[in-house]
Design a protein around this motif. Structure first.
Motif, PDB file in Angstrom:
ATOM      1  N   GLY A   1     -16.197  37.798-130.900  1.00 38.16           N
ATOM      2  CA  GLY A   1     -15.345  38.052-132.059  1.00 38.16           C
ATOM      3  C   GLY A   1     -14.841  36.782-132.718  1.00 38.16           C
ATOM      4  N   ALA A   2     -14.318  35.874-131.905  1.00 38.30           N
ATOM      5  CA  ALA A   2     -13.773  34.629-132.455  1.00 38.30           C
ATOM      6  C   ALA A   2     -14.868  33.759-133.061  1.00 38.30           C
ATOM      7  N   ALA A   3     -16.012  33.664-132.393  1.00 42.53           N
ATOM      8  CA  ALA A   3     -17.097  32.830-132.903  1.00 42.53           C
ATOM      9  C   ALA A   3     -17.677  33.404-134.199  1.00 42.53           C
TER      10      ALA A   3
ATOM     11  N   GLN B   1     -18.340  33.081-140.080  1.00 44.37           N
ATOM     12  CA  GLN B   1     -18.229  33.693-141.402  1.00 44.37           C
ATOM     13  C   GLN B   1     -17.209  32.958-142.271  1.00 44.37           C
ATOM     14  N   THR B   2     -16.137  32.476-141.675  1.00 41.45           N
ATOM     15  CA  THR B   2     -15.139  31.740-142.450  1.00 41.45           C
ATOM     16  C   THR B   2     -15.719  30.430-142.985  1.00 41.45           C
ATOM     17  N   VAL B   3     -16.419  29.692-142.135  1.00 38.90           N
ATOM     18  CA  VAL B   3     -17.019  28.429-142.571  1.00 38.90           C
ATOM     19  C   VAL B   3     -18.073  28.674-143.649  1.00 38.90           C
ATOM     20  N   LEU B   4     -18.929  29.674-143.448  1.00 37.07           N
ATOM     21  CA  LEU B   4     -19.951  29.965-144.458  1.00 37.07           C
ATOM     22  C   LEU B   4     -19.325  30.441-145.767  1.00 37.07           C
ATOM     23  N   PHE B   5     -18.235  31.183-145.686  1.00 40.19           N
ATOM     24  CA  PHE B   5     -17.532  31.623-146.889  1.00 40.19           C
ATOM     25  C   PHE B   5     -16.973  30.426-147.650  1.00 40.19           C
ATOM     26  N   ILE B   6     -16.396  29.472-146.940  1.00 38.89           N
ATOM     27  CA  ILE B   6     -15.857  28.269-147.588  1.00 38.89           C
ATOM     28  C   ILE B   6     -16.979  27.451-148.226  1.00 38.89           C
ATOM     29  N   VAL B   7     -18.082  27.279-147.514  1.00 38.34           N
ATOM     30  CA  VAL B   7     -19.218  26.519-148.056  1.00 38.34           C
ATOM     31  C   VAL B   7     -19.773  27.205-149.298  1.00 38.34           C
ATOM     32  N   PHE B   8     -19.944  28.516-149.242  1.00 39.58           N
ATOM     33  CA  PHE B   8     -20.477  29.248-150.391  1.00 39.58           C
ATOM     34  C   PHE B   8     -19.510  29.194-151.571  1.00 39.58           C
ATOM     35  N   THR B   9     -18.221  29.275-151.300  1.00 40.15           N
ATOM     36  CA  THR B   9     -17.231  29.186-152.369  1.00 40.15           C
ATOM     37  C   THR B   9     -17.294  27.832-153.065  1.00 40.15           C
TER      38      THR B   9
ATOM     39  N   TRP C   1     -31.549  49.244-134.182  1.00 46.09           N
ATOM     40  CA  TRP C   1     -32.436  48.604-133.229  1.00 46.09           C
ATOM     41  C   TRP C   1     -32.115  47.118-133.037  1.00 46.09           C
ATOM     42  N   ASP C   2     -31.263  46.568-133.875  1.00 49.39           N
ATOM     43  CA  ASP C   2     -30.975  45.148-133.801  1.00 49.39           C
ATOM     44  C   ASP C   2     -29.774  44.840-132.925  1.00 49.39           C
ATOM     45  N   GLY C   3     -28.723  45.572-133.099  1.00 47.95           N
ATOM     46  CA  GLY C   3     -27.491  45.247-132.407  1.00 47.95           C
ATOM     47  C   GLY C   3     -26.993  43.904-132.879  1.00 47.95           C
ATOM     48  N   ALA C   4     -27.011  42.949-132.015  1.00 45.78           N
ATOM     49  CA  ALA C   4     -26.574  41.602-132.383  1.00 45.78           C
ATOM     50  C   ALA C   4     -27.498  40.589-131.717  1.00 45.78           C
ATOM     51  N   GLU C   5     -28.747  40.629-132.076  1.00 42.99           N
ATOM     52  CA  GLU C   5     -29.746  39.737-131.468  1.00 42.99           C
ATOM     53  C   GLU C   5     -29.388  38.258-131.670  1.00 42.99           C
ATOM     54  N   PHE C   6     -28.823  37.928-132.825  1.00 46.04           N
ATOM     55  CA  PHE C   6     -28.480  36.532-133.069  1.00 46.04           C
ATOM     56  C   PHE C   6     -27.397  36.050-132.119  1.00 46.04           C
ATOM     57  N   VAL C   7     -26.536  36.962-131.661  1.00 42.84           N
ATOM     58  CA  VAL C   7     -25.469  36.583-130.737  1.00 42.84           C
ATOM     59  C   VAL C   7     -26.066  36.150-129.407  1.00 42.84           C
ATOM     60  N   VAL C   8     -27.025  36.919-128.913  1.00 42.67           N
ATOM     61  CA  VAL C   8     -27.654  36.580-127.640  1.00 42.67           C
ATOM     62  C   VAL C   8     -28.371  35.235-127.747  1.00 42.67           C
ATOM     63  N   SER C   9     -29.122  35.047-128.826  1.00 42.47           N
ATOM     64  CA  SER C   9     -29.826  33.773-129.014  1.00 42.47           C
ATOM     65  C   SER C   9     -28.837  32.625-129.168  1.00 42.47           C
ATOM     66  N   GLY C  10     -27.782  32.822-129.951  1.00 41.43           N
ATOM     67  CA  GLY C  10     -26.771  31.782-130.137  1.00 41.43           C
ATOM     68  C   GLY C  10     -26.050  31.420-128.852  1.00 41.43           C
ATOM     69  N   GLN C  11     -25.780  32.423-128.028  1.00 38.60           N
ATOM     70  CA  GLN C  11     -25.101  32.150-126.764  1.00 38.60           C
ATOM     71  C   GLN C  11     -26.010  31.400-125.794  1.00 38.60           C
TER      72      GLN C  11
ATOM     73  N   PRO D   1     -23.031  26.302-132.121  1.00 37.57           N
ATOM     74  CA  PRO D   1     -21.852  25.439-131.907  1.00 37.57           C
ATOM     75  C   PRO D   1     -20.534  26.221-131.880  1.00 37.57           C
ATOM     76  N   PHE D   2     -20.470  27.303-132.665  1.00 41.15           N
ATOM     77  CA  PHE D   2     -19.243  28.103-132.681  1.00 41.15           C
ATOM     78  C   PHE D   2     -19.086  28.880-131.376  1.00 41.15           C
ATOM     79  N   PHE D   3     -20.196  29.361-130.812  1.00 38.30           N
ATOM     80  CA  PHE D   3     -20.112  30.019-129.508  1.00 38.30           C
ATOM     81  C   PHE D   3     -19.699  29.022-128.433  1.00 38.30           C
ATOM     82  N   PHE D   4     -20.174  27.795-128.538  1.00 37.41           N
ATOM     83  CA  PHE D   4     -19.791  26.762-127.577  1.00 37.41           C
ATOM     84  C   PHE D   4     -18.299  26.444-127.695  1.00 37.41           C
ATOM     85  N   ILE D   5     -17.818  26.250-128.920  1.00 40.25           N
ATOM     86  CA  ILE D   5     -16.413  25.913-129.142  1.00 40.25           C
ATOM     87  C   ILE D   5     -15.489  27.062-128.724  1.00 40.25           C
ATOM     88  N   MET D   6     -15.903  28.300-129.024  1.00 34.06           N
ATOM     89  CA  MET D   6     -15.072  29.473-128.738  1.00 34.06           C
ATOM     90  C   MET D   6     -15.332  30.053-127.349  1.00 34.06           C
TER      91      MET D   6
END
Length: 136
Positions: free
Chosen positions: A87-89, A94-102, A32-42, A77-82
């Motif tokens: 897919g790219a955003a 995920q890459t930035v969050l992975f680096i921060v978490f690491t 039921w979610d799909g990608a709701e955050f994508v729509v809001s982020g865009q 900001p990633f949707f704006f940059i990309m």
């Protein structure tokens, strides 16, 4: 009581156990979610194109889905940059969050361990979800 048993250790251990349990049980995005955050982020990213600071702040505040509020704000900001490429955003987020978490896990481990052991410990903690997810 030694310094090894602190509230931080308990909180970190609880977070790891809960995240691991969630990853073991949940393997898909809810239907039921799909990608709701994508729509809001865009939608928030589109406000960046206007260069109107008040409009950007209004969009950040009023554009809300049912997902956690921070995710569209982090992703916009990633949707704006990309250029709104999903897919790219998403991969960049995920890459930035992975680096921060690491780095965060490494800093916690370096409080209690030497530098070499901190690197091993943080690598192991970071790879736990992938190990569990790909071990079937």
């Amino acid at each position: 009581m030694t310094n090894y048993f602190r509230l931080e250790n308990l909180a970190l251990g609880l977070a790891i156990v809960l995240a691991t349990a969630w990853l073991l049980l949940n393997h898909a995005v809810p239907i039921w979610d799909g990608a709701e955050f994508v729509v809001s982020g865009q939608k928030i990213a589109e406000a960046y194109r206007t260069l109107d600071f008040e409009h950007i702040l209004n969009q950040m505040y009023y554009e809300r889905g049912w997902r956690p509020l921070i995710w569209p704000l982090l992703s916009s900001p990633f949707f704006f940059i990309m250029n709104n490429q999903i897919g790219a955003a998403t991969m960049a987020i995920q890459t930035v969050l992975f680096i921060v978490f690491t780095l965060y896990v490494f800093r916690i481990a370096s409080i209690y361990l030497d530098d070499q052991k901190s690197k091993y410990a943080s690598s192991f903690v970071i790879l736990i979800p992938w190990i569990f997810n790909t071990s079937r």
